[in-house]
Design a protein around this motif. Structure first.
Motif, PDB file in Angstrom:
ATOM      1  N   LEU A  34       0.779  -1.086   0.050  1.00  0.00           N
ATOM      2  CA  LEU A  34      -0.175   0.161   0.023  1.00  0.00           C
ATOM      3  C   LEU A  34       0.864   1.477   0.150  1.00  0.00           C
ATOM      4  O   LEU A  34       1.433   1.577   1.072  1.00  0.00           O
ATOM      5  N   PRO A  35       1.138   1.967  -1.151  1.00  0.00           N
ATOM      6  CA  PRO A  35       1.772   2.940  -1.345  1.00  0.00           C
ATOM      7  C   PRO A  35       1.111   4.226  -1.018  1.00  0.00           C
ATOM      8  O   PRO A  35      -0.047   4.413  -1.222  1.00  0.00           O
ATOM      9  N   ILE A  36       1.707   5.216   0.176  1.00  0.00           N
ATOM     10  CA  ILE A  36       0.991   6.344   0.512  1.00  0.00           C
ATOM     11  C   ILE A  36       1.841   7.440   0.582  1.00  0.00           C
ATOM     12  O   ILE A  36       2.973   7.719   1.003  1.00  0.00           O
ATOM     13  N   ILE A  37       1.255   8.439  -0.151  1.00  0.00           N
ATOM     14  CA  ILE A  37       2.138   9.876  -0.507  1.00  0.00           C
ATOM     15  C   ILE A  37       1.988  10.457   0.986  1.00  0.00           C
ATOM     16  O   ILE A  37       1.021  10.761   1.238  1.00  0.00           O
ATOM     17  N   ILE A  38       3.259  10.950   1.406  1.00  0.00           N
ATOM     18  CA  ILE A  38       3.158  11.767   2.604  1.00  0.00           C
ATOM     19  C   ILE A  38       4.185  12.908   2.692  1.00  0.00           C
ATOM     20  O   ILE A  38       5.033  12.908   1.505  1.00  0.00           O
ATOM     21  N   GLY A  39       4.099  13.921   3.379  1.00  0.00           N
ATOM     22  CA  GLY A  39       5.041  14.961   3.068  1.00  0.00           C
ATOM     23  C   GLY A  39       6.711  14.758   3.928  1.00  0.00           C
ATOM     24  O   GLY A  39       6.645  13.784   4.649  1.00  0.00           O
ATOM     25  N   ALA A  40       7.339  15.822   3.488  1.00  0.00           N
ATOM     26  CA  ALA A  40       8.694  15.764   3.949  1.00  0.00           C
ATOM     27  C   ALA A  40       8.710  15.676   5.713  1.00  0.00           C
ATOM     28  O   ALA A  40       9.615  14.857   6.279  1.00  0.00           O
ATOM     29  N   PHE A  41       8.314  16.509   6.349  1.00  0.00           N
ATOM     30  CA  PHE A  41       8.270  16.530   7.823  1.00  0.00           C
ATOM     31  C   PHE A  41       7.934  15.024   8.189  1.00  0.00           C
ATOM     32  O   PHE A  41       8.492  14.411   9.282  1.00  0.00           O
ATOM     33  N   GLU A  42       6.464  14.441   7.764  1.00  0.00           N
ATOM     34  CA  GLU A  42       6.104  13.384   8.351  1.00  0.00           C
ATOM     35  C   GLU A  42       6.976  12.112   8.029  1.00  0.00           C
ATOM     36  O   GLU A  42       7.260  11.135   8.727  1.00  0.00           O
ATOM     37  N   ALA A  43       7.597  12.040   6.663  1.00  0.00           N
ATOM     38  CA  ALA A  43       8.523  11.234   6.427  1.00  0.00           C
ATOM     39  C   ALA A  43       9.932  11.140   7.018  1.00  0.00           C
ATOM     40  O   ALA A  43      10.227  10.006   7.723  1.00  0.00           O
ATOM     41  N   GLN A  44      10.277  12.477   7.619  1.00  0.00           N
ATOM     42  CA  GLN A  44      11.298  12.506   8.570  1.00  0.00           C
ATOM     43  C   GLN A  44      11.059  12.014   9.925  1.00  0.00           C
ATOM     44  O   GLN A  44      11.858  11.350  10.652  1.00  0.00           O
ATOM     45  N   SER A  45       9.841  12.203  10.486  1.00  0.00           N
ATOM     46  CA  SER A  45       9.250  12.030  11.662  1.00  0.00           C
ATOM     47  C   SER A  45       9.292  10.289  11.968  1.00  0.00           C
ATOM     48  O   SER A  45       9.581   9.706  12.873  1.00  0.00           O
ATOM     49  N   ILE A  46       8.875   9.755  10.501  1.00  0.00           N
ATOM     50  CA  ILE A  46       8.868   8.194  10.876  1.00  0.00           C
ATOM     51  C   ILE A  46       9.948   7.678  10.404  1.00  0.00           C
ATOM     52  O   ILE A  46      10.456   6.685  11.291  1.00  0.00           O
ATOM     53  N   ALA A  47      11.133   8.181   9.936  1.00  0.00           N
ATOM     54  CA  ALA A  47      12.424   7.665   9.637  1.00  0.00           C
ATOM     55  C   ALA A  47      13.178   7.807  10.981  1.00  0.00           C
ATOM     56  O   ALA A  47      13.802   7.012  11.406  1.00  0.00           O
ATOM     57  N   ILE A  48      12.840   8.904  11.757  1.00  0.00           N
ATOM     58  CA  ILE A  48      13.582   9.170  13.026  1.00  0.00           C
ATOM     59  C   ILE A  48      12.929   8.105  14.022  1.00  0.00           C
ATOM     60  O   ILE A  48      13.951   7.481  14.704  1.00  0.00           O
ATOM     61  N   ALA A  49      12.046   7.783  13.949  1.00  0.00           N
ATOM     62  CA  ALA A  49      11.323   6.899  14.820  1.00  0.00           C
ATOM     63  C   ALA A  49      11.818   5.257  14.571  1.00  0.00           C
ATOM     64  O   ALA A  49      12.067   4.618  15.600  1.00  0.00           O
ATOM     65  N   LEU A  50      12.185   4.979  13.359  1.00  0.00           N
ATOM     66  CA  LEU A  50      12.723   3.729  12.909  1.00  0.00           C
ATOM     67  C   LEU A  50      14.162   3.640  13.274  1.00  0.00           C
ATOM     68  O   LEU A  50      14.699   2.689  13.309  1.00  0.00           O
ATOM     69  N   GLU A  51      14.951   4.982  13.246  1.00  0.00           N
ATOM     70  CA  GLU A  51      16.327   4.949  13.344  1.00  0.00           C
ATOM     71  C   GLU A  51      16.788   4.771  14.673  1.00  0.00           C
ATOM     72  O   GLU A  51      15.850   4.933  15.793  1.00  0.00           O
ATOM     73  N   LYS A  52      17.767   3.854  14.928  1.00  0.00           N
ATOM     74  CA  LYS A  52      18.059   3.661  16.149  1.00  0.00           C
ATOM     75  C   LYS A  52      19.576   4.445  16.786  1.00  0.00           C
ATOM     76  O   LYS A  52      19.673   4.505  17.811  1.00  0.00           O
ATOM     77  N   GLU A  53      20.039   5.351  15.781  1.00  0.00           N
ATOM     78  CA  GLU A  53      21.277   6.028  16.121  1.00  0.00           C
ATOM     79  C   GLU A  53      20.941   7.319  16.181  1.00  0.00           C
ATOM     80  O   GLU A  53      21.654   8.011  17.346  1.00  0.00           O
ATOM     81  N   ILE A  54      20.224   7.906  15.316  1.00  0.00           N
ATOM     82  CA  ILE A  54      19.702   9.306  15.634  1.00  0.00           C
ATOM     83  C   ILE A  54      18.633   9.817  16.574  1.00  0.00           C
ATOM     84  O   ILE A  54      17.587   9.141  16.389  1.00  0.00           O
ATOM     85  N   ARG A  55      19.050  10.446  17.503  1.00  0.00           N
ATOM     86  CA  ARG A  55      18.011  10.954  18.517  1.00  0.00           C
ATOM     87  C   ARG A  55      17.893  12.590  18.642  1.00  0.00           C
ATOM     88  O   ARG A  55      19.156  13.102  18.765  1.00  0.00           O
ATOM     89  N   PRO A  56      16.783  12.986  18.338  1.00  0.00           N
ATOM     90  CA  PRO A  56      16.877  14.807  18.256  1.00  0.00           C
ATOM     91  C   PRO A  56      16.888  15.111  19.765  1.00  0.00           C
ATOM     92  O   PRO A  56      16.425  14.405  20.653  1.00  0.00           O
ATOM     93  N   PRO A  57      17.644  16.227  19.899  1.00  0.00           N
ATOM     94  CA  PRO A  57      17.928  16.887  21.005  1.00  0.00           C
ATOM     95  C   PRO A  57      16.471  17.312  21.838  1.00  0.00           C
ATOM     96  O   PRO A  57      16.557  17.356  23.050  1.00  0.00           O
ATOM     97  N   ARG A  58      15.562  17.580  21.023  1.00  0.00           N
ATOM     98  CA  ARG A  58      14.362  18.159  21.567  1.00  0.00           C
ATOM     99  C   ARG A  58      13.328  17.295  20.985  1.00  0.00           C
ATOM    100  O   ARG A  58      13.163  16.986  19.651  1.00  0.00           O
ATOM    101  N   PRO A  59      12.221  17.170  21.451  1.00  0.00           N
ATOM    102  CA  PRO A  59      11.349  16.349  21.078  1.00  0.00           C
ATOM    103  C   PRO A  59      10.407  16.588  19.837  1.00  0.00           C
ATOM    104  O   PRO A  59      10.126  17.934  19.741  1.00  0.00           O
TER     105      PRO A  59
END
Length: 204
Positions: A34-59
């Motif tokens: 199921l391909p779903i088109i999403i915005g850049a901010f949402e893509a970044q948020s999903i990628a960071i949630a999946l990421e194990k190494e990168i943690r943003p300093p602020r939520p």
């Protein structure tokens, strides 16, 4: 109507809409995606949630929602993509608090970003997969799986100078790359941090 469980297959740059990304979900027991088109901010948020190494300093916004929910004992138990109208997916968050269940309407991209943070399963209905599901060819499936394994998200580069900097990464010692990645995260430049992380991964 029975629910079909979905898993996140990968995220890639959209070939049809400039500045957008394609989030690819796949049925857990089957070949449809199921391909779903999403915005850049949402893509970044999903990628960071999946990421194990990168943690943003602020939520980020979705991190703040998770912290708020935890503080008040609210749990997102599942996400359901329940409707598709004119190419737009509609989703619901199934929330629980003290044994009481509530259903909250949400954009699909937000719902999935939260599902990852709550480790909640994602579901859809058979008729939606029938309408919008795509059967991937074997070579396409392998490409998406490789992208997900490396957690490599394609971000657009804004200028030639940044491209030049990324090429220069190959000449930088590994210890300095780790420092630069931490610096990029501290400056909330997650796109640059992801590029540096990819260079570090290539050397591992």
């Amino acid at each position: 109507m029975s629910l079909i469980k979905l898993i996140i297959k990968g995220i890639s740059y959209s070939q049809t809409q400039s500045g957008a990304y394609a989030l690819v979900l796949s049925e857990m027991e089957g070949k449809r995606t199921l391909p779903i088109i999403i915005g850049a901010f949402e893509a970044q948020s999903i990628a960071i949630a999946l990421e194990k190494e990168i943690r943003p300093p602020r939520p980020l916004t979705h991190d703040l929602f998770k912290t708020f929910s935890d503080r008040f004992s609210i749990k997102v138990s599942q996400v359901i993509i329940h409707k598709l109208i004119d190419g737009v997916f509609y989703s619901s968050l199934i929330c629980e608090r003290e044994g009481v269940e509530e259903v909250i309407d949400a954009r699909t991209s937000d719902a999935i970003a939260l599902a990852i943070r709550f480790q909640a399963p994602i579901f859809t209905y058979e008729n939606i997969l029938d309408k919008a599901g795509v059967y991937l060819k074997m070579d396409e499936e392998l490409i998406i799986e490789e992208d997900l394994e490396s957690e490599e998200i394609e971000f657009s580069l804004e200028d030639d100078e940044e491209i030049g900097n990324i090429k220069e990464f190959t000449k930088i010692p590994l210890s300095e790359l780790h420092h630069k990645m931490n610096e990029a995260v501290a400056n909330e430049d997650y796109e640059l941090a992801a590029k540096i992380r990819d260079e570090i991964s290539k050397r591992s």
